[in-house]
Write a protein that holds these residues in place. Structure first.
Motif, PDB file in Angstrom:
ATOM      1  N   PRO A 142       6.105   4.632  -0.143  1.00 15.58           N
ATOM      2  CA  PRO A 142       4.935   4.583  -1.033  1.00 15.58           C
ATOM      3  C   PRO A 142       4.551   3.150  -1.367  1.00 15.58           C
ATOM      4  O   PRO A 142       5.290   2.199  -1.086  1.00 15.58           O
ATOM      5  CB  PRO A 142       5.443   5.307  -2.283  1.00 15.58           C
ATOM      6  CG  PRO A 142       6.914   5.008  -2.305  1.00 15.58           C
ATOM      7  CD  PRO A 142       7.339   5.002  -0.857  1.00 15.58           C
ATOM      8  N   GLY A 143       3.420   2.982  -1.970  1.00 17.11           N
ATOM      9  CA  GLY A 143       3.048   1.682  -2.489  1.00 17.11           C
ATOM     10  C   GLY A 143       3.997   1.245  -3.592  1.00 17.11           C
ATOM     11  O   GLY A 143       4.603   2.068  -4.275  1.00 17.11           O
ATOM     12  N   GLY A 144       4.165  -0.059  -3.734  1.00 18.66           N
ATOM     13  CA  GLY A 144       5.057  -0.583  -4.753  1.00 18.66           C
ATOM     14  C   GLY A 144       6.522  -0.565  -4.369  1.00 18.66           C
ATOM     15  O   GLY A 144       7.396  -0.797  -5.209  1.00 18.66           O
ATOM     16  N   PRO A 194       1.864  -3.058  -0.629  1.00 20.29           N
ATOM     17  CA  PRO A 194       0.645  -2.983  -1.441  1.00 20.29           C
ATOM     18  C   PRO A 194       0.087  -1.573  -1.577  1.00 20.29           C
ATOM     19  O   PRO A 194      -0.751  -1.306  -2.443  1.00 20.29           O
ATOM     20  CB  PRO A 194      -0.332  -3.882  -0.673  1.00 20.29           C
ATOM     21  CG  PRO A 194       0.155  -3.853   0.737  1.00 20.29           C
ATOM     22  CD  PRO A 194       1.645  -3.734   0.648  1.00 20.29           C
ATOM     23  N   GLY A 195       0.535  -0.670  -0.737  1.00 17.32           N
ATOM     24  CA  GLY A 195       0.097   0.723  -0.783  1.00 17.32           C
ATOM     25  C   GLY A 195       0.985   1.539   0.138  1.00 17.32           C
ATOM     26  O   GLY A 195       1.939   1.020   0.734  1.00 17.32           O
ATOM     27  N   GLU A 196       0.692   2.805   0.242  1.00 16.91           N
ATOM     28  CA  GLU A 196       1.469   3.666   1.134  1.00 16.91           C
ATOM     29  C   GLU A 196       1.389   3.103   2.553  1.00 16.91           C
ATOM     30  O   GLU A 196       0.325   2.721   3.040  1.00 16.91           O
ATOM     31  CB  GLU A 196       0.926   5.088   1.098  1.00 16.91           C
ATOM     32  CG  GLU A 196       1.723   6.056   1.952  1.00 16.91           C
ATOM     33  CD  GLU A 196       1.193   7.478   1.865  1.00 16.91           C
ATOM     34  OE1 GLU A 196       1.604   8.312   2.707  1.00 16.91           O
ATOM     35  OE2 GLU A 196       0.370   7.742   0.974  1.00 16.91           O
ATOM     36  N   THR A 197       2.536   3.045   3.238  1.00 18.48           N
ATOM     37  CA  THR A 197       2.564   2.401   4.550  1.00 18.48           C
ATOM     38  C   THR A 197       3.765   2.893   5.340  1.00 18.48           C
ATOM     39  O   THR A 197       4.511   3.768   4.888  1.00 18.48           O
ATOM     40  CB  THR A 197       2.602   0.862   4.392  1.00 18.48           C
ATOM     41  OG1 THR A 197       2.407   0.247   5.671  1.00 18.48           O
ATOM     42  CG2 THR A 197       3.914   0.391   3.800  1.00 18.48           C
ATOM     43  N   THR A 198       3.933   2.330   6.505  1.00 16.73           N
ATOM     44  CA  THR A 198       5.133   2.562   7.308  1.00 16.73           C
ATOM     45  C   THR A 198       5.850   1.230   7.505  1.00 16.73           C
ATOM     46  O   THR A 198       5.217   0.179   7.642  1.00 16.73           O
ATOM     47  CB  THR A 198       4.774   3.151   8.686  1.00 16.73           C
ATOM     48  OG1 THR A 198       3.701   2.394   9.267  1.00 16.73           O
ATOM     49  CG2 THR A 198       4.366   4.601   8.572  1.00 16.73           C
ATOM     50  N   LEU A 199       7.157   1.305   7.517  1.00 22.10           N
ATOM     51  CA  LEU A 199       7.990   0.127   7.737  1.00 22.10           C
ATOM     52  C   LEU A 199       8.776   0.299   9.033  1.00 22.10           C
ATOM     53  O   LEU A 199       9.229   1.404   9.353  1.00 22.10           O
ATOM     54  CB  LEU A 199       8.984  -0.076   6.580  1.00 22.10           C
ATOM     55  CG  LEU A 199       8.404  -0.297   5.193  1.00 22.10           C
ATOM     56  CD1 LEU A 199       9.537  -0.431   4.174  1.00 22.10           C
ATOM     57  CD2 LEU A 199       7.505  -1.526   5.157  1.00 22.10           C
TER      58      LEU A 199
END
Length: 408
Positions: free
Chosen positions: A273-275, A287-292
């Motif tokens: 999620p973001g954060g 900074p926002g929902e993403t993939t790592l």
């Protein structure tokens, strides 16, 4: 330089692909830039991290007639293991008291002497070996590192070497020095050092020295100062397709191609999620929902920690940046919602021809030079030689291709 066998089908967490065809082409290009001089390919620090044995073989195949190393141990290993022709000279220059002088003499190495203590040790070793040493006298023309000072110190060293040569204890095979600022175009020290070198050579020759080679040109001077080529040019970083400095030009400007590509396989791709904090210290927060994506190499493998937050990686055809700190064994990139599979290729650097970052890009990200980027790649990263038709001990096959592997 220790070579290790890997299971033929073992997946590679990471690998450094070494393009020996590019290395051969680089040697040929450098020879064309210095047609009146012999070429030394410098193999110090395990060929700048590329693997000294296969790289020395490739350089000689392409016309290098000298191989250079820093330490005598590096030179002795190459003489024993590389299978180079007997007429290929190997020179080493970083000696400390008590070094393996006799072993070097018996192996036919050219050894550098910068001070009277070294001349005394090498002549004593020659007496013990019953054979003359091949000695190159180094002058300090302004770099301020190794090398004998001009004036009285040089006169003393030259005189003692000439007497030892008359006694049959050595042969003065070379006179040499090293530039301080040849990688800075127009730097006044280059002309000043050339003048000092010519005077030191002249003094030695007036006093009976008849060297086989005189040399001062490193990679930068080989590329830009033909008046410094003399009888031999010493090419180090340029052999591996890296420019000595961006100010001089890119590798392509000199007809060179980078030899090493550093690649890894993604260990994990996940949604967050973001954060969400990333890596030690949480210096990066999504900074926002993403993939790592988790790249399984870190500073223990030579990835510079100073490139935390800035090191570039090509994944799925896109440039990504290290997110947060580089850890010992791994680092993370923010994939921005893209979802490559675990095992997908991450290219840290390569020639740049297909859009991937280069070693110079990593140098800029880490505030260093490209020399350091390639030489620091550690022993956990196997070197892979896809086109090594000479073969090395301890080889395996990369799935889908015939290739040679060796650890450094």
């Amino acid at each position: 330089m220790t070579e290790t066998a890997l299971p033929p089908t073992a997946p590679l967490r990471a690998r450094a692909e070494i393009d020996l065809a590019a290395l051969r082409a680089n040697v040929r290009a450098l020879r064309a830039l210095a047609p009146g001089a012999a070429l030394m390919a410098v193999m110090k620090s395990d060929a700048y991290g590329h693997g000294a044995v296969p790289c020395a073989r490739a350089a000689v195949d392409a016309g290098a007639t000298w191989i250079g190393t820093a330490t005598p141990e590096e030179a002795l290993t190459l003489r024993a293991d590389a299978g180079l022709p007997d007429d290929v000279r190997i020179m080493c220059w970083l000696w400390t008291p008590g070094g393996p002088w006799r072993e070097a003499i018996e192996a036919g190495l050219d050894v550098s002497v910068s001070a009277m203590w070294a001349l005394r040790e090498v002549t004593a070793a020659a007496r013990a070996a019953g054979a003359p040493a091949r000695v190159q006298l180094k002058g300090d023309t302004g770099l301020g590192r190794n090398g004998c000072q001009p004036g009285d110190d040089w006169a003393e060293l030259v005189g003692a070497a000439v007497r030892a040569e008359a006694a049959g204890l050595l042969r003065v095979t070379g006179l040499w020095s090293h530039f301080a600022c040849a990688d800075e175009p127009g730097h006044p020290s280059v002309d000043a050092q050339l003048a000092v070198f010519r005077e030191m050579v002249s003094h030695a020759e007036r006093n009976g020295v008849r060297p086989e080679v005189r040399h001062i040109a490193n990679s930068a001077a080989t590329l830009t100062r033909p008046d410094s080529h003399f009888d031999l040019v010493r090419t180090g970083i340029a052999v591996y397709g890296i420019s000595p400095s961006p100010e001089l030009g890119s590798p392509a400007d000199f007809g060179l191609r980078p030899v090493m590509s550093l690649k890894a396989s993604l260990a994990l791709v996940k949604h967050v999620p973001g954060g969400h904090g990333v890596s030690y210290g949480q210096h990066y927060v999504t900074p926002g929902e993403t993939t790592l994506g988790l790249v399984p190499v870190g500073y223990a493998d030579g990835v510079p920690r100073h490139a935390s937050g800035s090191g570039p990686v090509l994944i799925g055809g896109k440039w990504r940046t290290v997110a947060g700190r580089v850890a010992m064994d791994q680092f993370v990139v923010d994939l921005g919602g893209d979802e490559p599979e675990a095992g997908a290729e991450a290219i840290l650097f390569g020639p740049g021809a297909d859009g991937e970052p280069t070693a110079e890009d990593w140098a800029q990200a880490a505030g260093t030079i490209a020399y350091e980027i390639v030489t620091r790649i550690g022993t956990r990263v196997p070197r892979v030689y896809p086109d090594d038709n000479r073969g090395t001990s301890g080889t395996g096959t990369v799935p889908g291709r015939d290739a040679k592997r060796s650890g450094t």
